[in-house]
Design an enzyme around this catalytic site. Structure first.
Site, PDB file in Angstrom:
ATOM      1  N   CYS A  92       0.806  -1.220   0.000  1.00 17.03           N
ATOM      2  CA  CYS A  92       0.000   0.000   0.000  1.00 17.03           C
ATOM      3  C   CYS A  92       0.841   1.273   0.000  1.00 17.03           C
ATOM      4  O   CYS A  92       0.341   2.343  -0.354  1.00 17.03           O
ATOM      5  CB  CYS A  92      -0.946   0.008   1.196  1.00 17.03           C
ATOM      6  SG  CYS A  92      -2.120  -1.364   1.192  1.00 17.03           S
TER       7      CYS A  92
ATOM      8  N   HIS B  75      -3.300   7.329   2.357  1.00 16.96           N
ATOM      9  CA  HIS B  75      -3.753   6.023   1.890  1.00 16.96           C
ATOM     10  C   HIS B  75      -5.159   5.769   2.413  1.00 16.96           C
ATOM     11  O   HIS B  75      -5.441   5.959   3.600  1.00 16.96           O
ATOM     12  CB  HIS B  75      -2.792   4.938   2.384  1.00 16.96           C
ATOM     13  CG  HIS B  75      -3.276   3.556   2.088  1.00 16.96           C
ATOM     14  ND1 HIS B  75      -3.650   3.161   0.826  1.00 16.96           N
ATOM     15  CD2 HIS B  75      -3.478   2.476   2.903  1.00 16.96           C
ATOM     16  CE1 HIS B  75      -4.044   1.899   0.862  1.00 16.96           C
ATOM     17  NE2 HIS B  75      -3.964   1.468   2.107  1.00 16.96           N
TER      18      HIS B  75
ATOM     19  N   ASN C  39     -10.201   0.190  -0.326  1.00 14.98           N
ATOM     20  CA  ASN C  39      -8.747   0.213  -0.213  1.00 14.98           C
ATOM     21  C   ASN C  39      -8.152  -0.375  -1.486  1.00 14.98           C
ATOM     22  O   ASN C  39      -8.280  -1.567  -1.746  1.00 14.98           O
ATOM     23  CB  ASN C  39      -8.330  -0.601   1.019  1.00 14.98           C
ATOM     24  CG  ASN C  39      -6.821  -0.658   1.211  1.00 14.98           C
ATOM     25  OD1 ASN C  39      -6.048  -0.284   0.331  1.00 14.98           O
ATOM     26  ND2 ASN C  39      -6.396  -1.136   2.373  1.00 14.98           N
TER      27      ASN C  39
END
Length: 321
Positions: free
Chosen positions: A111, A248, A278
């Site tokens: 990520c 994020h 996500n």
């Protein structure tokens, strides 16, 4: 001289999957998912690939910057879900775009991958090796998710975002910090291909994402504010000097926790996770592109980008738009 983002782009799969759709697959509900994550829907591939999504996002970033693929000197794709081990996704994107003059390779920092790729490209340009770089974060996480596990299948979405960096005279990227903590890598993991050859065949094999949500939450809420404070100190800024925090998009509660730790109003933390979930390395560049195209990024604004993920990896960047 400085290194600036001069173009952005993004691409999402056509199919949108709501929380109600997931409630037909696993024991969950829209209320349960929204309360714990802030996510309402996500885009899921029905044929789109890491390569096709990355190429689509890169094309839009080039168009936005009014540049051609032939002008690109460095092409990086951040991903943890490539379709092939070889050739790398970046070389495949290079072929689709016709970026014949670019050096192309992949990075995997999960990520945090887009930020690590951004930092890598910045270093190349700062060193004078290249004058520009096209960077994509692209993921098809739906293929590594256990769709019977309500703890993970509700979280993730597929998509890609891209930016074009270029050496220039106006202020751009002001500072970076990056960190890794491999001792805690087991809290978020996914096995790759099974080890099988004439001499061994692995019995333990977990090809789907496994996550200790509590540990990931605690890590993010603790380390991301510290990481942001570190990069702000390096650049001589305070949290109040920042116009927007582009983080994020993992979980609304995490972003709220970071906001409290920094004592910064939530109005400075734009979010799109309610619509896309996500998307790992794609999360930051997709949100950046949405903000840019919506006219929310004005020249001279100060932004903080920060990401965290498996590894464990985390980092932050300060830039002047």
């Amino acid at each position: 001289m400085s290194v600036r983002i001069i173009g952005t782009g993004s691409a999402l799969p056509q199919k949108e999957v709501s929380n109600e759709d997931l409630a037909r697959l696993v024991e969950t509900s829209d209320e349960w998912i929204r309360e714990r994550t802030g996510i309402g829907s996500r885009h899921i591939s029905t044929g789109e690939t890491v390569v096709s999504l990355a190429a689509g996002a890169c094309k839009k970033a080039l168009e936005n910057a009014e540049k051609t693929a032939a002008q690109v000197e460095l092409l990086l794709v951040a991903t943890c879900t490539p379709e092939q081990g070889i050739p790398c996704a970046a070389c495949q994107v290079q072929s689709i775009l016709g970026a014949e003059n670019a050096v192309a390779f992949d990075l995997n920092a999960a990520c945090a991958g887009f930020l690590f790729a951004l930092h890598t490209a910045w270093a190349y340009i700062e060193a004078g090796i290249y004058q520009n770089a096209l960077i994509a974060g692209s993921e098809v996480l739906s293929k590594i998710i256990d769709w019977d596990d309500r703890g993970t299948c509700v979280l993730f979405g597929d998509g890609a975002g891209a930016v074009l960096l270029e050496r220039g005279t106006r202020p751009g990227i002001l500072g970076f910090v990056q960190h890794s903590d491999g001792t805690k890598g087991q809290v978020l993991q996914c096995d790759s291909r099974k080890l099988e050859n004439p001499y061994i065949s692995e019995s333990q094999y977990a090809p789907y994402v496994q996550m200790d949500g509590r540990e990931v939450f605690a890590f993010a809420v603790r380390q991301v504010p510290a990481c942001i404070a570190e990069v702000l100190e390096r650049t001589g800024l305070t949290p109040d000097d920042v116009d927007l925090y582009v983080l994020h998009q993992a979980n609304r509660r995490i972003i709220e926790g970071i906001s409290r730790r920094l004592s910064v109003d939530m109005q400075k933390f734009p979010m799109n996770l309610d619509r896309v979930g996500n998307m790992s390395s794609a999360a930051i560049p997709v949100l950046l592109d949405e903000l840019h195209r919506a006219g929310r990024l004005r020249e001279g604004m100060t932004l903080v980008l920060s990401g965290f993920g498996a590894g464990l990896t985390y980092g932050a960047c300060v830039l002047r738009w």
